[in-house]
Design a protein around this motif. Structure first.
Motif, mmCIF file in Angstrom:
data_model
loop_
_atom_site.group_PDB
_atom_site.id
_atom_site.type_symbol
_atom_site.label_atom_id
_atom_site.label_comp_id
_atom_site.label_asym_id
_atom_site.label_seq_id
_atom_site.Cartn_x
_atom_site.Cartn_y
_atom_site.Cartn_z
ATOM 1 N N MET A 77 8.103 1.793 3.386
ATOM 2 C CA MET A 77 8.915 1.941 4.591
ATOM 3 C C MET A 77 10.085 0.957 4.619
ATOM 4 O O MET A 77 11.146 1.262 5.151
ATOM 5 N N ALA A 78 9.906 -0.221 4.034
ATOM 6 C CA ALA A 78 10.952 -1.247 4.097
ATOM 7 C C ALA A 78 11.946 -1.151 2.946
ATOM 8 O O ALA A 78 13.147 -1.383 3.124
ATOM 9 N N GLU A 79 11.483 -0.801 1.740
ATOM 10 C CA GLU A 79 12.322 -0.920 0.548
ATOM 11 C C GLU A 79 12.875 0.390 0.018
ATOM 12 O O GLU A 79 13.877 0.401 -0.690
ATOM 13 N N GLY A 80 12.236 1.512 0.345
ATOM 14 C CA GLY A 80 12.717 2.796 -0.150
ATOM 15 C C GLY A 80 12.798 2.824 -1.665
ATOM 16 O O GLY A 80 11.941 2.271 -2.361
ATOM 17 N N ASP A 81 13.872 3.439 -2.207
ATOM 18 C CA ASP A 81 13.977 3.554 -3.665
ATOM 19 C C ASP A 81 14.374 2.249 -4.353
ATOM 20 O O ASP A 81 14.522 2.209 -5.576
ATOM 21 N N GLN A 82 14.516 1.176 -3.583
ATOM 22 C CA GLN A 82 14.776 -0.137 -4.167
ATOM 23 C C GLN A 82 13.479 -0.866 -4.517
ATOM 24 O O GLN A 82 13.516 -1.970 -5.062
ATOM 25 N N MET A 83 12.334 -0.259 -4.205
ATOM 26 C CA MET A 83 11.058 -0.890 -4.517
ATOM 27 C C MET A 83 10.850 -0.943 -6.028
ATOM 28 O O MET A 83 11.506 -0.219 -6.795
ATOM 29 N N GLU A 84 9.964 -1.816 -6.454
ATOM 30 C CA GLU A 84 9.721 -2.019 -7.884
ATOM 31 C C GLU A 84 9.130 -0.781 -8.543
ATOM 32 O O GLU A 84 9.401 -0.490 -9.703
ATOM 33 N N ALA A 85 8.305 -0.042 -7.815
ATOM 34 C CA ALA A 85 7.564 1.068 -8.395
ATOM 35 C C ALA A 85 8.470 2.220 -8.823
ATOM 36 O O ALA A 85 9.466 2.537 -8.173
ATOM 37 N N ASP A 86 8.082 2.856 -9.941
ATOM 38 C CA ASP A 86 8.710 4.102 -10.389
ATOM 39 C C ASP A 86 7.832 5.295 -10.029
ATOM 40 O O ASP A 86 8.329 6.416 -9.874
ATOM 41 N N LEU A 87 6.532 5.035 -9.918
ATOM 42 C CA LEU A 87 5.551 6.070 -9.620
ATOM 43 C C LEU A 87 4.575 5.511 -8.592
ATOM 44 O O LEU A 87 4.134 4.370 -8.712
ATOM 45 N N VAL A 88 4.254 6.320 -7.576
ATOM 46 C CA VAL A 88 3.421 5.834 -6.475
ATOM 47 C C VAL A 88 2.285 6.818 -6.224
ATOM 48 O O VAL A 88 2.501 8.038 -6.208
ATOM 49 N N THR A 89 1.059 6.315 -6.045
ATOM 50 C CA THR A 89 -0.007 7.135 -5.471
ATOM 51 C C THR A 89 -0.399 6.476 -4.155
ATOM 52 O O THR A 89 -0.672 5.280 -4.113
ATOM 53 N N MET A 90 -0.414 7.279 -3.088
ATOM 54 C CA MET A 90 -0.491 6.702 -1.756
ATOM 55 C C MET A 90 -0.990 7.741 -0.758
ATOM 56 O O MET A 90 -0.870 8.947 -0.998
ATOM 57 N N SER A 91 -1.528 7.275 0.369
ATOM 58 C CA SER A 91 -1.918 8.170 1.454
ATOM 59 C C SER A 91 -0.733 9.062 1.810
ATOM 60 O O SER A 91 0.391 8.581 1.995
ATOM 61 N N SER A 92 -0.970 10.354 1.904
ATOM 62 C CA SER A 92 0.122 11.323 2.040
ATOM 63 C C SER A 92 0.965 11.096 3.288
ATOM 64 O O SER A 92 2.174 11.343 3.275
ATOM 65 N N TYR A 93 0.335 10.633 4.374
ATOM 66 C CA TYR A 93 1.110 10.444 5.602
ATOM 67 C C TYR A 93 2.154 9.342 5.429
ATOM 68 O O TYR A 93 3.243 9.410 6.007
#
Length: 330
Positions: A77-93
């Motif tokens: 929510m805070a970083e958007g596409d600037q986050m370190e991750a390239d791939l995320v698995t996360m709660s869908s909501y």
């Protein structure tokens, strides 16, 4: 003449240096970085994903970081596409809400054959479902009748003998709140939840797995938590039984999404996402027995009796409303 030759030599050297530098820069631009995977999945999910990636030849090409749901959700929510991750698995909501805020995920480039229709930018990797479970030995020792509803756990005889997950810390706790609000509405639901929290006392757990551990240990007689954990405990011979409450078995999915950084690492991340969905599901559906894709099936014991969906889309904003609902009755 000598001066001219020196100038020519210097010019050629400079030109050569420029060519080398351009080539180096071009090589760096074409270089694919290690894919950073960030996940809120628990140990079983991580093992399934890493096994699939290793078997497909991706060992050493990724770094996997395990984060709590709140921590990873905060990053999304805070970083958007600037986050370190390239791939995320996360709660869908959380994935849905982050996409609405940042438009940060790339549309998936592979087909999944899911039973249900999902947004173009993610597909589920697993699902969790809530239920009541009891320790049959403690129930007998305390002379307690088997509950058929969440509301039954608010009865005086269950005082100090119930364990539930806290929605402020655990997404499993949201399954409980959805069931209460859906069945009783907010006004009566506050009474039910207040009495349930009072009966839980010190057994209000920050982890979704906390209640089943308390029930298995015999510290409490009954709890609410993840249905598949209770099924597995019973099949392993523990004195555990599970009950699908009349309020309903609500579910949450965790999904995989590729952060759109528009580089060659994004392409590699997309390949890994496809491998995880196509190759890890055989293990994921065993550990989290909810069929999500065509060709999958689960045993009858893993099929809840009262499957329900909340009547509003699950978003971070709705979660925050339900957390406030929880806080209002403590």
């Amino acid at each position: 003449m000598i001066k001219n030759m020196n100038k020519i030599m210097l010019s050629l050297f400079a030109l050569g240096l420029i060519v080398v530098l351009v080539a180096c820069n071009s090589q760096k631009e074409d270089e694919v970085k290690t894919v950073v995977i960030q996940t809120n999945g628990d140990e079983e999910a991580i093992v399934a994903m890493e096994t699939a990636l290793k078997e497909a030849g991706y060992e050493g090409k990724y770094t996997l970081q395990s984060l709590g749901t709140s921590e990873l959700g905060g990053k999304l929510m805070a970083e958007g596409d600037q986050m370190e991750a390239d791939l995320v698995t996360m709660s869908s909501y959380f994935t849905d809400s982050a996409q609405q805020k940042h438009a940060m995920f790339k549309d998936l480039t592979f087909k999944t054959d899911a039973f249900e229709q999902y947004p173009s930018y993610y597909t589920p990797i697993l699902a969790i479902t809530g239920s009541i479970f009891v320790n049959t030995e403690v129930m007998k020792e305390k002379g307690l009748a088997t509950p058929t509803s969440i509301k039954d756990l608010t009865k005086p005889e269950y005082k100090g003998l119930v364990s539930i997950p806290n929605i402020l810390d655990s997404s499993t706790g949201w399954l409980l709140i959805q069931a209460i609000i859906s069945q009783y509405g907010e006004e009566e639901g506050k009474v039910v939840l207040h009495d349930l929290i009072a009966n839980s006392g010190p057994h209000l757990e920050s982890s979704g797995s906390g209640p089943i551990k308390k029930v298995q240990a015999g510290e409490v007689a009954a709890g609410f938590g993840l249905r598949h954990q209770a099924v597995a405990a019973k099949e392993a011979g523990a004195p555990i039984d599970f009950i699908d409450p009349i309020e309903g078995n609500f579910s949450l999915t965790e999904s995989i999404a590729v952060v759109n950084k528009d580089d060659k690492t994004t392409k590699l991340a997309m390949e890994m996402a496809e491998v995880i969905i196509k190759n890890a599901r055989k293990d994921l559906v065993t550990n989290y027995p909810v069929a999500l894709y065509k060709g999958e099936s689960v045993t009858s014991i893993n099929k809840p009796a009262h499957i329900k969906k909340f009547d509003q889309p699950l978003t971070v904003e709705l979660l925050e409303q339900h957390q406030q609902f929880f806080n209002s009755v403590k």
